[in-house]
Design an enzyme around this catalytic site. Sequence first.
Site, PDB file in Angstrom:
ATOM      1  N   ARG A  43      -2.452   4.207  -9.463  1.00 44.10           N
ATOM      2  CA  ARG A  43      -3.903   4.066  -9.443  1.00 44.10           C
ATOM      3  C   ARG A  43      -4.541   5.273  -8.760  1.00 44.10           C
ATOM      4  O   ARG A  43      -3.902   5.974  -7.977  1.00 44.10           O
ATOM      5  CB  ARG A  43      -4.300   2.786  -8.687  1.00 44.10           C
ATOM      6  CG  ARG A  43      -3.669   1.512  -9.243  1.00 44.10           C
ATOM      7  CD  ARG A  43      -4.006   0.317  -8.362  1.00 44.10           C
ATOM      8  NE  ARG A  43      -3.439  -0.932  -8.850  1.00 44.10           N
ATOM      9  CZ  ARG A  43      -2.271  -1.433  -8.477  1.00 44.10           C
ATOM     10  NH1 ARG A  43      -1.522  -0.771  -7.575  1.00 44.10           N
ATOM     11  NH2 ARG A  43      -1.822  -2.576  -8.964  1.00 44.10           N
ATOM     12  N   LYS A  45      -1.793  -2.054  -3.542  1.00 40.48           N
ATOM     13  CA  LYS A  45      -2.660  -3.154  -3.128  1.00 40.48           C
ATOM     14  C   LYS A  45      -1.932  -4.034  -2.118  1.00 40.48           C
ATOM     15  O   LYS A  45      -0.739  -4.275  -2.235  1.00 40.48           O
ATOM     16  CB  LYS A  45      -3.081  -3.980  -4.347  1.00 40.48           C
ATOM     17  CG  LYS A  45      -4.046  -3.246  -5.279  1.00 40.48           C
ATOM     18  CD  LYS A  45      -4.492  -4.149  -6.407  1.00 40.48           C
ATOM     19  CE  LYS A  45      -5.518  -3.451  -7.283  1.00 40.48           C
ATOM     20  NZ  LYS A  45      -5.979  -4.323  -8.405  1.00 40.48           N
ATOM     21  N   HIS A  63      -7.882   5.258 -15.286  1.00 40.89           N
ATOM     22  CA  HIS A  63      -7.111   4.055 -15.596  1.00 40.89           C
ATOM     23  C   HIS A  63      -6.506   4.138 -16.992  1.00 40.89           C
ATOM     24  O   HIS A  63      -5.492   3.492 -17.268  1.00 40.89           O
ATOM     25  CB  HIS A  63      -7.983   2.811 -15.439  1.00 40.89           C
ATOM     26  CG  HIS A  63      -7.297   1.715 -14.676  1.00 40.89           C
ATOM     27  ND1 HIS A  63      -6.893   1.846 -13.364  1.00 40.89           N
ATOM     28  CD2 HIS A  63      -6.904   0.465 -15.047  1.00 40.89           C
ATOM     29  CE1 HIS A  63      -6.310   0.734 -12.960  1.00 40.89           C
ATOM     30  NE2 HIS A  63      -6.287  -0.115 -13.974  1.00 40.89           N
ATOM     31  N   ARG A  82      -3.123   5.396 -16.643  1.00 41.14           N
ATOM     32  CA  ARG A  82      -2.218   4.328 -16.189  1.00 41.14           C
ATOM     33  C   ARG A  82      -1.815   3.453 -17.374  1.00 41.14           C
ATOM     34  O   ARG A  82      -0.635   3.126 -17.551  1.00 41.14           O
ATOM     35  CB  ARG A  82      -2.919   3.516 -15.105  1.00 41.14           C
ATOM     36  CG  ARG A  82      -2.124   2.331 -14.534  1.00 41.14           C
ATOM     37  CD  ARG A  82      -2.885   1.780 -13.338  1.00 41.14           C
ATOM     38  NE  ARG A  82      -2.425   0.473 -12.896  1.00 41.14           N
ATOM     39  CZ  ARG A  82      -1.413   0.276 -12.046  1.00 41.14           C
ATOM     40  NH1 ARG A  82      -0.724   1.315 -11.597  1.00 41.14           N
ATOM     41  NH2 ARG A  82      -1.089  -0.942 -11.655  1.00 41.14           N
ATOM     42  N   HIS A 135       2.601  -4.160  -9.993  1.00 40.07           N
ATOM     43  CA  HIS A 135       2.014  -5.461 -10.309  1.00 40.07           C
ATOM     44  C   HIS A 135       2.750  -6.563  -9.556  1.00 40.07           C
ATOM     45  O   HIS A 135       3.988  -6.595  -9.555  1.00 40.07           O
ATOM     46  CB  HIS A 135       2.110  -5.750 -11.809  1.00 40.07           C
ATOM     47  CG  HIS A 135       1.190  -4.928 -12.646  1.00 40.07           C
ATOM     48  ND1 HIS A 135       1.420  -4.655 -13.977  1.00 40.07           N
ATOM     49  CD2 HIS A 135       0.022  -4.293 -12.335  1.00 40.07           C
ATOM     50  CE1 HIS A 135       0.443  -3.917 -14.458  1.00 40.07           C
ATOM     51  NE2 HIS A 135      -0.418  -3.685 -13.481  1.00 40.07           N
ATOM     52  N   TYR A 157       0.642  -5.014 -21.614  1.00 36.38           N
ATOM     53  CA  TYR A 157       1.015  -3.771 -22.286  1.00 36.38           C
ATOM     54  C   TYR A 157       1.954  -4.021 -23.457  1.00 36.38           C
ATOM     55  O   TYR A 157       2.031  -3.207 -24.371  1.00 36.38           O
ATOM     56  CB  TYR A 157       1.640  -2.800 -21.281  1.00 36.38           C
ATOM     57  CG  TYR A 157       0.654  -2.403 -20.205  1.00 36.38           C
ATOM     58  CD1 TYR A 157      -0.418  -1.572 -20.500  1.00 36.38           C
ATOM     59  CD2 TYR A 157       0.765  -2.901 -18.913  1.00 36.38           C
ATOM     60  CE1 TYR A 157      -1.340  -1.240 -19.528  1.00 36.38           C
ATOM     61  CE2 TYR A 157      -0.156  -2.568 -17.936  1.00 36.38           C
ATOM     62  CZ  TYR A 157      -1.207  -1.742 -18.251  1.00 36.38           C
ATOM     63  OH  TYR A 157      -2.135  -1.418 -17.294  1.00 36.38           O
TER      64      TYR A 157
END
Length: 308
Positions: free
Chosen positions: A159, A183, A254, A257, A280, A289
């Site tokens: 990111r 994150k 993004h 990504r 994730h 995806y």
Amino acid sequence: MEDEQLPAALTDALDAFCRYISGERAMSAHTLRAYRGDLGSLLSFAAGEGCTGPEGLELGTLRRWLGTQSQSGVARATLARRAATARSFTAWALREERIDADPALRLKAPQRERQLPGVLQESKLNRILDRLEQAAAEGDPLAVRNRALVELLYATGIRVGELTGLDIDDLDQDRRTLRVIGKGDKERTVPYGVPAAVALDDWLRRGRPQLAGAGSGPALFLGARGGRVGQRQVRSLVHGLFEALGDTSASGPHALRHSAATHLLDGGADLRAVQEILGHSSLATTQIYTHVSVDRLRKSYQQAHPRA
């Protein structure tokens, strides 16, 4: 039927609920108007069916209201928000003892439409990267940085915030891996390939030293004034590169990504490996995806097969 034409008990409940949410939650005037509009629509519909107070609300009423909204062409995201407003209202009414049972417990909102992420074809990405390499060859430190920055974004799928937070020590150039803080402050190790390694080495040898100053600290990527590069600068750079292509709907970092993840899966990468690379927490997030890959496969089939 407007708010002021509602039966008194419904008007009182509407006003009391709006006072409650405005006091309990930090929300903008626009959001509060949306709540009031959604609830006013529901209560007006209920009043049209003969309901005179909150206790008259039934699951069927709520379902029929959402049904009429759907038939009028309201977007799924809006329907989902209105259903959430109805559930918030009935849960509040139950706590306030305005109703004896919550009719919205079994109310299901339509699922939001899944937006498949924009993905760049490899040929278009190569055009971008070739242009960046040519610009970097002239020696301008920002051009050298831009090449390394975009190569790394595409190579790793990290990111923008993760990229701008990188320090030099986060690079393991021997193993060609990055230490990334994602994150929830979760740390992960992400590999990168030879082209990104070459671009990074060029940046560290002859790009970064030209921009580095007293305030640079350990930041891997620097701005024109020597400080850590910001997310806005990166977004502006990538958006400009996509815009220059002139034939893509992709915009912003993004998309790099998304492209990295899709190209990995297209190339046979394991889904769980891609999950770990992207950081994730849920495999379900990564699975979007696979839908992109299948969608592209279907389009290729339809374009190429004589009996598609």
